[in-house]
Structure formats: C-alpha cells, structure tokens
Design a protein around this motif. Structure first.
Motif, short mmCIF file in Angstrom:
data_model
loop_
_atom_site.label_atom_id
_atom_site.label_comp_id
_atom_site.label_asym_id
_atom_site.label_seq_id
_atom_site.Cartn_x
_atom_site.Cartn_y
_atom_site.Cartn_z
N THR A 23 0.87 -1.18 0.00
CA THR A 23 0.00 0.00 0.00
C THR A 23 0.90 1.23 0.00
OG1 THR A 23 -0.04 0.20 2.42
CG2 THR A 23 -1.74 -1.23 1.39
N GLN A 24 0.31 2.38 -0.27
CA GLN A 24 1.09 3.61 -0.20
C GLN A 24 1.65 3.80 1.20
OE1 GLN A 24 -1.84 6.44 -1.65
NE2 GLN A 24 -0.77 6.57 -3.62
N GLN A 25 0.85 3.51 2.21
CA GLN A 25 1.31 3.69 3.59
C GLN A 25 2.49 2.77 3.90
OE1 GLN A 25 -0.09 6.00 6.07
NE2 GLN A 25 2.01 5.51 6.69
N GLU A 26 2.42 1.53 3.44
CA GLU A 26 3.51 0.59 3.69
C GLU A 26 4.81 1.05 3.02
OE1 GLU A 26 1.12 -3.64 4.19
OE2 GLU A 26 1.49 -2.87 2.16
N LEU A 27 4.72 1.52 1.78
CA LEU A 27 5.92 2.01 1.10
C LEU A 27 6.47 3.24 1.80
CD1 LEU A 27 8.01 1.87 -1.15
CD2 LEU A 27 6.41 3.14 -2.61
N ALA A 28 5.60 4.14 2.18
CA ALA A 28 6.04 5.34 2.89
C ALA A 28 6.75 4.96 4.19
CB ALA A 28 4.85 6.25 3.16
N ASP A 29 6.16 4.04 4.95
CA ASP A 29 6.75 3.60 6.22
C ASP A 29 8.09 2.91 6.00
OD1 ASP A 29 4.51 4.58 7.54
OD2 ASP A 29 3.60 2.60 7.84
N GLN A 30 8.15 2.03 5.01
CA GLN A 30 9.37 1.24 4.79
C GLN A 30 10.53 2.07 4.24
OE1 GLN A 30 8.38 -2.28 2.51
NE2 GLN A 30 6.78 -2.86 3.97
N THR A 31 10.22 3.22 3.66
CA THR A 31 11.28 4.08 3.12
C THR A 31 11.50 5.33 3.97
OG1 THR A 31 9.69 5.16 1.64
CG2 THR A 31 10.95 3.29 0.74
N GLY A 32 10.73 5.47 5.03
CA GLY A 32 10.88 6.64 5.90
C GLY A 32 10.40 7.93 5.25
N ARG A 33 9.44 7.82 4.36
CA ARG A 33 8.90 8.99 3.65
C ARG A 33 7.47 9.24 4.11
NH1 ARG A 33 13.71 10.79 2.22
NH2 ARG A 33 14.92 9.04 1.46
N GLY A 34 7.00 10.44 3.85
CA GLY A 34 5.63 10.79 4.22
C GLY A 34 4.62 10.26 3.21
N LEU A 35 3.47 9.85 3.73
CA LEU A 35 2.41 9.32 2.87
C LEU A 35 1.95 10.35 1.85
CD1 LEU A 35 0.32 7.20 2.04
CD2 LEU A 35 -1.14 8.05 3.90
N ARG A 36 1.69 11.57 2.29
CA ARG A 36 1.20 12.62 1.40
C ARG A 36 2.23 12.91 0.30
NH1 ARG A 36 -3.47 14.02 0.64
NH2 ARG A 36 -3.87 14.53 2.79
N HIS A 37 3.50 12.90 0.66
CA HIS A 37 4.55 13.14 -0.33
C HIS A 37 4.55 12.04 -1.40
CE1 HIS A 37 8.16 15.11 -1.75
NE2 HIS A 37 8.83 13.98 -1.70
N LEU A 38 4.43 10.79 -0.96
CA LEU A 38 4.36 9.67 -1.90
C LEU A 38 3.13 9.79 -2.79
CD1 LEU A 38 5.05 6.90 -3.10
CD2 LEU A 38 3.95 5.85 -1.11
N GLN A 39 2.00 10.13 -2.22
CA GLN A 39 0.77 10.29 -3.00
C GLN A 39 0.94 11.38 -4.07
OE1 GLN A 39 -1.86 11.03 0.31
NE2 GLN A 39 -2.61 8.91 0.33
N ASP A 40 1.57 12.48 -3.70
CA ASP A 40 1.79 13.56 -4.66
C ASP A 40 2.74 13.14 -5.78
OD1 ASP A 40 0.10 15.31 -3.35
OD2 ASP A 40 1.70 16.34 -2.26
N ILE A 41 3.74 12.35 -5.45
CA ILE A 41 4.67 11.86 -6.48
C ILE A 41 3.95 10.91 -7.42
CG2 ILE A 41 6.71 10.42 -6.87
CD1 ILE A 41 7.81 11.62 -4.20
N GLU A 42 3.17 9.98 -6.86
CA GLU A 42 2.46 9.02 -7.71
C GLU A 42 1.44 9.70 -8.62
OE1 GLU A 42 0.75 5.69 -5.67
OE2 GLU A 42 2.71 4.80 -5.24
N LYS A 43 0.90 10.82 -8.20
CA LYS A 43 -0.07 11.53 -9.04
C LYS A 43 0.61 12.51 -9.99
CE LYS A 43 -3.92 10.86 -6.06
NZ LYS A 43 -5.19 11.29 -5.60
#
Length: 122
Positions: A23-43
């Motif tokens: 999930t986005q949350q799992e990737l964010a957690d496993q890489t030490g990144r913020g969920l919102r930041h990951l969501q913005d990158i994916e979009k």
C-alpha cells in the motif's frame, strides 16, 4: 522537466508498488517517507528529490533505467526490471540467483544441442 514526465514517473512507481503488493502507507513507512509526499509523487504533482527517488527504487527493486528510458524495447525493460530486483537482494541472494540462471541457461543450451534435428544448430 514537463509535467507529463512527472505523471509517467508517478505511474511507474505506483505500478512497481502495486506489483510488490504494498500500500502507499507501507511504502512510505518502509522508506521513511511521508504518505502525502508519496501520493503527490504518484499523481505526478511533485518531483521527488534524488534521495527520495533512490529510496523508492531500492525498496521496490526497480531499475532507474525503467524510469528514465520509457522508449526502451520491451525485452530491455524486462532485463532492467530484473536488474532492479537483483540489486535489491543481498550478496548471498545474488550469488544464488546467478548460479540458478547459469544452470538454467546451460540446460537450455544443452537441450538444444542434444536434439538430433540439425535446424537446432542455427
């Protein structure tokens, strides 16, 4: 960099994340990144820094070439995809993979040469 490049980058990361079953949350957690930041990158709304992109590439086991060379042949993309997974493994795991691939290739080659059909030698 044009916006469509960011959309392409985001789609590649999303596809790789989903292929890994994360999930986005799992990737964010496993890489030490913020969920919102990951969501913005994916979009395609944000351009990730080198550090952020590197952490995603490493965790997802993808090759940077997959992201930066979208016009590569399908076979080249598959090789790059494999290389990303390979590089994400430990040294011991890499040795197992290499020995397995070498064995498999030798089996294919041997099988081809054991055939009595002369066309197999082409």
């Amino acid at each position: 960099m044009p916006e469509d490049v960011f959309v392409y980058l985001g789609q590649c990361l999303r596809d790789a994340r989903e292929e890994c079953g994360l999930t986005q949350q799992e990737l964010a957690d496993q890489t030490g990144r913020g969920l919102r930041h990951l969501q913005d990158i994916e979009k395609g709304r944000k351009n990730p820094s080198y550090d952020v992109l590197a952490s995603f590439i490493k965790r997802l086991g993808i090759s940077a070439n997959e992201l930066f060379y979208p016009d590569a042949s399908e076979q080249e993309k598959q090789v790059q995809h494999f290389m990303g997974k390979f590089l994400a493994c430990t040294e011991d795991e890499r040795q197992i993979i290499l020995k397995t691939l070498d064995y498999m290739a030798e089996q294919f080659i041997s099988r081809r040469y054991k055939s009595s059909d002369p066309q197999n030698y082409e």
